[in-house]
Write an enzyme that holds these catalytic residues in place. Structure first.
Site, PDB file in Angstrom:
ATOM      1  N   GLU A 241       0.808  -1.220   0.000  1.00 24.69           N
ATOM      2  CA  GLU A 241       0.000   0.000   0.000  1.00 24.69           C
ATOM      3  C   GLU A 241       0.841   1.271   0.000  1.00 24.69           C
ATOM      4  OE1 GLU A 241      -2.915  -0.088   3.141  1.00 24.69           O
ATOM      5  OE2 GLU A 241      -3.885  -1.857   2.341  1.00 24.69           O
TER       6      GLU A 241
ATOM      7  N   GLU B 176      -4.969  -8.848   1.164  1.00 23.13           N
ATOM      8  CA  GLU B 176      -5.563  -8.450   2.446  1.00 23.13           C
ATOM      9  C   GLU B 176      -7.045  -8.225   2.224  1.00 23.13           C
ATOM     10  OE1 GLU B 176      -4.032  -5.038   4.651  1.00 23.13           O
ATOM     11  OE2 GLU B 176      -1.979  -5.617   4.182  1.00 23.13           O
TER      12      GLU B 176
HETATM   13  C1  BG6 Z   1      -4.057  -2.151   5.551  1.00 24.80           C
HETATM   14  C2  BG6 Z   1      -2.640  -2.266   5.997  1.00 24.80           C
HETATM   15  O1  BG6 Z   1      -4.270  -0.830   5.198  1.00 24.80           O
HETATM   16  O2  BG6 Z   1      -5.098  -2.364   6.463  1.00 24.80           O
HETATM   17  C3  BG6 Z   1      -2.457  -2.844   7.391  1.00 24.80           C
HETATM   18  O3  BG6 Z   1      -1.813  -2.921   5.084  1.00 24.80           O
HETATM   19  C4  BG6 Z   1      -3.570  -2.388   8.306  1.00 24.80           C
HETATM   20  O4  BG6 Z   1      -1.178  -2.511   7.848  1.00 24.80           O
HETATM   21  C5  BG6 Z   1      -4.886  -2.905   7.751  1.00 24.80           C
HETATM   22  O5  BG6 Z   1      -3.389  -2.759   9.636  1.00 24.80           O
HETATM   23  C6  BG6 Z   1      -6.099  -2.593   8.579  1.00 24.80           C
HETATM   24  O6  BG6 Z   1      -6.234  -1.227   8.801  1.00 24.80           O
HETATM   25  P1  BG6 Z   1      -6.231  -0.615  10.258  1.00 24.80           P
HETATM   26  O7  BG6 Z   1      -5.948   0.818  10.053  1.00 24.80           O
HETATM   27  O8  BG6 Z   1      -7.596  -0.845  10.823  1.00 24.80           O
HETATM   28  O9  BG6 Z   1      -5.181  -1.324  11.029  1.00 24.80           O
END
Ligand code: BG6
Length: 462
Positions: free
Chosen positions: A168, A367
């Protein structure tokens, strides 16, 4: 058993995480500081309940048990990141032998459990000294990154064949240089554009370096958070707003990484507003010659937009939002804890877009997940009954399955994340894992979704 949703042979089932979010041990074994260690030291109030990155989920000490749990719940692959500041404290110079031992141990342990390591080089964690030199605004930092990437390939590519340059990369641009949710908390679009451009160049240079290693079956990619843009309506003004949002937030990285060039319309917009980054001779050729082999798609939420209601204040800092307003669709389904819309079909739309406009590049969901606050509310007989997470995953997988049936080149699904981990400013507020972590005792407990995922990966479907 007949399955309604059977996935292709060899489908990657697993999860993803990053170094800063699970390792802890920030001061141990010679690790250097990164921007997160520093920001927490100077502004701990910016982190939920003042919880910092020092310990997180203690993977540094517990990786063996954790990898055993991954095996138990059917993982055949797992994405981690290397901490640049751990491997090369200060970001330049000598490799830290204790970091090499740690990452060797993790990789070996994964392989011994038949879990393929997918290794990412940069997940928001700039070494502090390099940030002081200007971070991604500096072309010298780009060169330091390439040196670091080469060290990582040299040290680990005998056992790791899937590599990723960035996770990202737009997030440090947004967080650090536009919207004030990452260090260094700057609000300046032209500096943001420089940071974005240099990360694109750094990625292409790492791809170039990787190819010189001639790694057997080696593949190198990038992981992008693609947030498909949906216009409020078919009104041309809404459609234009959506197209511009897509240029800023998706195509700014997707096009150079996969097609080797920037969309002309984005270049024109930045030029018109005096926001173009500084480039060097040869950059264009570098990009075109070093596109990625594989694309990781992080998908959490769509981006709904409409034409602007009012003209932007000409005296306010230039922002992508000068061209569109966010649109809250009535009846949208929300993950209220994170404030993100849940729209499962988005995953299908992304895959179709990759098929039609990006040469059907090999990809996977790198993800996807749902962070929920106070999950202990759902404890029953010692286990968190996270049926909402099972439903979330299942509904996304149905759309992914449909995309694959229609010829999209998606090879796997990784949940964010394996075990509850520390988040960039939310710390341990929202829990995302298959495995619950008690941050006081570091005890791990499988959630109901872990049992479900074990079955899905063993059956290769559901
Ligand atoms: C993604 C990232 O944006 O989402 C992670 O690659 C991140 O590092 C995940 O933890 C979830 O988002 P957040 O801000 O709720 O932790």
């Amino acid at each position: 058993m007949t399955l309604e949703y059977k996935f292709p042979e060899g489908f990657w089932w697993g999860s993803a995480t990053s170094a800063t979010q699970i390792e802890g041990a920030t001061n141990e074994d010679g690790k250097g500081k990164n921007i997160w260690d520093h920001w927490y030291e100077v502004e701990s109030n910016r982190f939920f309940e003042n919880v910092g990155p020092q310990i997180t989920s203690d993977f540094y000490h517990q990786y063996k048990e954790d990898i055993k749990l991954m095996k138990d719940i059917g993982h055949n692959s797992f994405r981690l990141s290397i901490s640049w500041a751990r491997l090369i404290p200060g970001g330049r110079g000598e490799v830290n032998p204790e970091a090499v031992t740690f990452y060797n141990n993790v990789i070996d342990e994964l392989l011994a459990n038949d879990i393929e390591p997918f290794v990412n080089l940069f997940h928001f964690d700039m070494p502090l000294e390099l940030q002081h030199e200007g971070g991604w605004e500096s072309r010298e930092v780009v060169e330091a990154f390439v040196t670091y990437a080469k060290e990582a390939f040299r040290l680990f590519s005998d056992r790791v064949s899937k590599w990723f340059t960035f996770n990202e990369p737009i997030v440090p641009v947004e967080g650090g240089y536009l919207y004030d949710f990452h260090y260094p908390n700057i609000v300046d679009a032209s500096r943001a554009a420089q940071v974005a451009y240099h990360t694109v160049i750094a990625s292409a240079k790492a791809v170039e370096a990787f190819r010189e290693f001639e790694i057997v079956n080696g593949k190198i990619g990038i992981i992008l958070n693609l947030t498909p843009s949906y216009p409020r309506s078919n009104n041309p003004a809404d459609v234009k707003a959506s197209r511009i949002a897509d240029l800023f937030f998706n195509r700014s990285f997707l096009d150079p990484a996969v097609l080797g060039e920037y969309p002309q319309e984005l270049v024109e917009i930045l030029k018109e507003h005096g926001q173009l980054p500084i480039t060097e001779d040869g950059d264009k050729d570098l990009l075109i010659a070093n596109t990625v082999d594989i694309l990781g798609v992080n998908y959490y939420q769509p981006r709904r937009v409409k034409a602007k209601e009012t003209l932007p204040n000409p005296y306010s800092p230039f922002m992508p939002e000068w061209f569109f307003d966010h649109y809250q669709m009535p009846g949208r389904k929300m993950n209220v804890y994170r404030g993100w819309e849940i729209y499962e079909k988005g995953i299908y739309d992304i895959m179709q877009n990759l098929k039609t406009n990006y040469g059907n590049i090999e990809s996977f969901v790198s993800e996807n997940g749902m962070g929920v606050q106070d999950e202990h509310r759902f404890l029953k007989d010692g286990q968190i009954q996270d049926d909402y997470r099972i439903e979330f995953i299942r509904e996304h997988l149905k759309w992914l399955h449909k995309a694959i049936e229609e010829g999209c080149n998606a090879k796997g699904y990784h949940l964010w994340t394996f075990m509850d981990n520390w988040s960039w400013s939310n710390a341990y507020k929202n829990r995302y894992g298959f495995v619950s972590v008690n941050i006081n005792t570091q005890e791990r407990t499988l959630k109901k979704s872990a049992d479900w995922m074990k079955e899905v990966s063993e059956l290769n479907g559901f």
